[in-house]
Write an enzyme that holds these catalytic residues in place. Structure first.
Site, PDB file in Angstrom:
ATOM      1  N   ARG A  52      20.137  28.010  42.006  1.00  0.00           N
ATOM      2  CA  ARG A  52      21.573  27.748  42.183  1.00  0.00           C
ATOM      3  C   ARG A  52      22.258  27.486  40.846  1.00  0.00           C
ATOM      4  O   ARG A  52      23.464  27.655  40.717  1.00  0.00           O
ATOM      5  CB  ARG A  52      21.812  26.568  43.143  1.00  0.00           C
ATOM      6  CG  ARG A  52      23.303  26.250  43.295  1.00  0.00           C
ATOM      7  CD  ARG A  52      23.609  25.312  44.447  1.00  0.00           C
ATOM      8  NE  ARG A  52      22.753  24.162  44.519  1.00  0.00           N
ATOM      9  CZ  ARG A  52      22.852  23.088  43.722  1.00  0.00           C
ATOM     10  NH1 ARG A  52      23.778  23.018  42.792  1.00  0.00           N
ATOM     11  NH2 ARG A  52      22.016  22.083  43.876  1.00  0.00           N
ATOM     12  N   TYR A 106      44.453  41.491  44.624  1.00  0.00           N
ATOM     13  CA  TYR A 106      43.450  41.709  45.669  1.00  0.00           C
ATOM     14  C   TYR A 106      43.666  40.709  46.819  1.00  0.00           C
ATOM     15  O   TYR A 106      43.919  39.523  46.584  1.00  0.00           O
ATOM     16  CB  TYR A 106      42.044  41.571  45.062  1.00  0.00           C
ATOM     17  CG  TYR A 106      40.977  41.451  46.108  1.00  0.00           C
ATOM     18  CD1 TYR A 106      40.726  42.497  46.988  1.00  0.00           C
ATOM     19  CD2 TYR A 106      40.238  40.285  46.246  1.00  0.00           C
ATOM     20  CE1 TYR A 106      39.765  42.383  47.988  1.00  0.00           C
ATOM     21  CE2 TYR A 106      39.274  40.158  47.236  1.00  0.00           C
ATOM     22  CZ  TYR A 106      39.044  41.214  48.109  1.00  0.00           C
ATOM     23  OH  TYR A 106      38.100  41.083  49.087  1.00  0.00           O
ATOM     24  N   ASP A 178      41.542  40.226  36.371  1.00  0.00           N
ATOM     25  CA  ASP A 178      40.525  40.837  37.228  1.00  0.00           C
ATOM     26  C   ASP A 178      40.452  42.311  36.818  1.00  0.00           C
ATOM     27  O   ASP A 178      41.396  43.074  37.019  1.00  0.00           O
ATOM     28  CB  ASP A 178      40.958  40.664  38.693  1.00  0.00           C
ATOM     29  CG  ASP A 178      39.975  41.296  39.675  1.00  0.00           C
ATOM     30  OD1 ASP A 178      39.218  42.194  39.282  1.00  0.00           O
ATOM     31  OD2 ASP A 178      39.997  40.895  40.862  1.00  0.00           O
ATOM     32  N   LYS A 203      31.554  46.429  42.851  1.00  0.00           N
ATOM     33  CA  LYS A 203      32.230  47.715  42.725  1.00  0.00           C
ATOM     34  C   LYS A 203      31.601  48.529  41.584  1.00  0.00           C
ATOM     35  O   LYS A 203      30.441  48.866  41.645  1.00  0.00           O
ATOM     36  CB  LYS A 203      33.728  47.481  42.532  1.00  0.00           C
ATOM     37  CG  LYS A 203      34.329  46.437  43.499  1.00  0.00           C
ATOM     38  CD  LYS A 203      34.160  46.853  44.932  1.00  0.00           C
ATOM     39  CE  LYS A 203      34.936  46.056  45.965  1.00  0.00           C
ATOM     40  NZ  LYS A 203      34.706  44.643  46.125  1.00  0.00           N
TER      41      LYS A 203
HETATM   42  N1  PLP Z   1      38.857  41.843  42.979  1.00  0.00           N
HETATM   43  C1  PLP Z   1      39.134  43.067  43.445  1.00  0.00           C
HETATM   44  C2  PLP Z   1      40.113  43.906  42.695  1.00  0.00           C
HETATM   45  C3  PLP Z   1      38.503  43.550  44.588  1.00  0.00           C
HETATM   46  O1  PLP Z   1      38.786  44.779  45.043  1.00  0.00           O
HETATM   47  C4  PLP Z   1      37.572  42.714  45.278  1.00  0.00           C
HETATM   48  C5  PLP Z   1      36.900  43.162  46.498  1.00  0.00           C
HETATM   49  O2  PLP Z   1      37.256  44.143  47.110  1.00  0.00           O
HETATM   50  C6  PLP Z   1      37.335  41.444  44.756  1.00  0.00           C
HETATM   51  C7  PLP Z   1      37.978  41.041  43.618  1.00  0.00           C
HETATM   52  C8  PLP Z   1      36.398  40.504  45.454  1.00  0.00           C
HETATM   53  O3  PLP Z   1      35.090  40.881  45.195  1.00  0.00           O
HETATM   54  P1  PLP Z   1      33.842  40.534  46.156  1.00  0.00           P
HETATM   55  O4  PLP Z   1      34.053  41.266  47.433  1.00  0.00           O
HETATM   56  O5  PLP Z   1      32.685  40.991  45.351  1.00  0.00           O
HETATM   57  O6  PLP Z   1      33.862  39.059  46.357  1.00  0.00           O
END
Ligand code: PLP
Length: 385
Positions: A52, A106, A178, A203
């Site tokens: 962890r 997101y 992000d 992704k």
């Molecule tokens: N940021 C973006 C642009 C995303 O498309 C996503 C998920 O689709 C996330 C963050 C969140 O990622 P996770 O699903 O790995 O928690």
């Protein structure tokens, strides 16, 4: 590694940087250290060898490799993209603090900002990422941080990233971005001056639609502070997923450049089709931020695009069901092409007016381009149209 003064390129670092040395038992790829805990040697709590606490050899390899790809001093790998985002925000924000957030982010992040953080006294104001002159007016005396995405979902818009860095510096704010849709292959926001760079490694970083993971990169001091938060919140990643992510990362340059080349060909094809009303892809001259994307992205414009089927939602769904190669599915960034209709799926929780405000109409489709041959994708789209 090259023996002259050049630093190794991103592709080379994606394969080698941070590998265990010496190789355990000569192993060419990093073994899975499938143990929850390690012998105690007097470490203080956060450094005790325990999964962890994100400090196994599998974590350490990824921390070094991701930091190198992002061009940051250090990095932390997490159990999901949301674990990276939430741990980072909760490290630098507390009750009474305020942040500025790009108007479209997101959905998981937007929900957390809207529903979770206010319960802990953390509030935000949305800003128009294309209008830096308006940002000053959104500040409050408690503003601590500005948060944006490199390319947005689903319309692949690009904020004025250079202005965000300048604004954050001028106002003493932490800048967070992000970078999931771009990946470090196309954009390294740390080089532009962003303090913290997050990825949903689910992704492009992993690229195979077979795990959930995240990362945050920044200065060693900032990353250490975020790790302490992650240690308490518990969003760590397990070593088997670490090894899969390390394997995926080795081909990130190959994958993302191929996906970008495929996406550009497909976007050009779609632009010429009468059934398609709009194509949103930063590689097209018709995209509102094409010039900025050409300047700030490296080696392509990414694998994500959106387009509007003129027949509306029903026709768009029928078109998607006729496609043979792409799967109708959420998520993105993997080697397999995926297609989804945001109004029916990932944005269906929003009222139609809110969707319209975000530019998401019924016929809009989001496409995540895979590494299949471009001519096969185009032939498949042609038959389905
Ligand atoms: N940021 C973006 C642009 C995303 O498309 C996503 C998920 O689709 C996330 C963050 C969140 O990622 P996770 O699903 O790995 O928690």
């Amino acid at each position: 590694m090259p023996d002259d003064d050049r630093s190794p390129s991103l592709d080379t670092r994606a394969v080698h940087e941070g590998a265990l040395s010496p190789r355990p038992f000569g192993a060419v790829s990093t073994p899975v250290f499938q143990t929850a805990n390690f012998e105690y040697h007097g470490e203080e709590y956060h450094d005790v060898g325990y999964l962890r606490l994100s400090n196994s050899p599998n974590h350490a390899v990824l921390h070094r490799r991701i930091a190198s790809l992002e061009g940051s001093e250090d990095a932390l790998v997490t159990g999901s993209g949301m674990a990276a985002i939430s741990s980072a925000l909760l490290t630098f924000l507390g009750a009474g603090d305020h942040l500025l957030v790009q108007d479209v982010v997101y959905g998981g992040t937007a929900n957390m900002l809207e529903h979770d953080l206010p319960r802990w006294g953390i509030n935000h104001t949305k800003i128009d990422p294309q209008d830096p002159a308006s940002w000053e007016g959104a500040m409050t005396p408690s503003t601590r941080l500005v948060y944006v995405e490199t390319l947005t979902n689903p319309l692949v818009q690009m904020a004025d990233l250079e202005a965000v860095v300048e604004f954050a510096r001028a106002n003493g704010l932490i800048s967070m971005i992000d970078n999931t849709f771009a990946s470090p292959v196309l954009c390294r926001p740390a080089e532009l001056g962003f303090d913290l760079v997050m990825e949903s490694c689910t992704k492009y970083m992993n690229g195979h639609n077979d795990l959930v993971a995240g990362s945050v990169a920044g200065s060693a001091e900032q990353v250490r502070r975020i790790k302490l938060t992650l240690d308490h919140l518990g969003g760590s990643i397990d070593p088997h997923a670490c090894v899969l992510l390390e394997r995926g990362l080795k081909t990130i340059g190959l994958r993302v450049r191929r996906q970008s080349a495929n996406a550009l060909e497909l976007a050009r094809f779609l632009e010429g089709r009468p059934e398609i009303e709009e194509v949103h892809y930063p590689g097209l001259a018709s995209h509102a931020q094409h010039d900025r994307a050409s300047r700030l992205l490296d080696g392509g414009f990414g694998g994500m695009m959106a387009f509007v089927h003129g027949g509306g939602g029903e026709e768009a769904d029928a078109f998607a069901s006729r496609l043979e190669l792409p799967t109708v599915a959420a998520s993105l960034g993997g080697v397999e092409s995926l297609i989804i209709r945001p109004a029916a799926a990932i944005h269906s929780g929003l009222p139609p007016e809110a969707r319209a405000e975000m530019g998401i109409n019924e016929g809009l489709m989001r496409f995540s381009t895979g590494v299949e041959a471009a001519e096969d994708l185009i032939a498949d789209f042609a038959q389905a149209l």
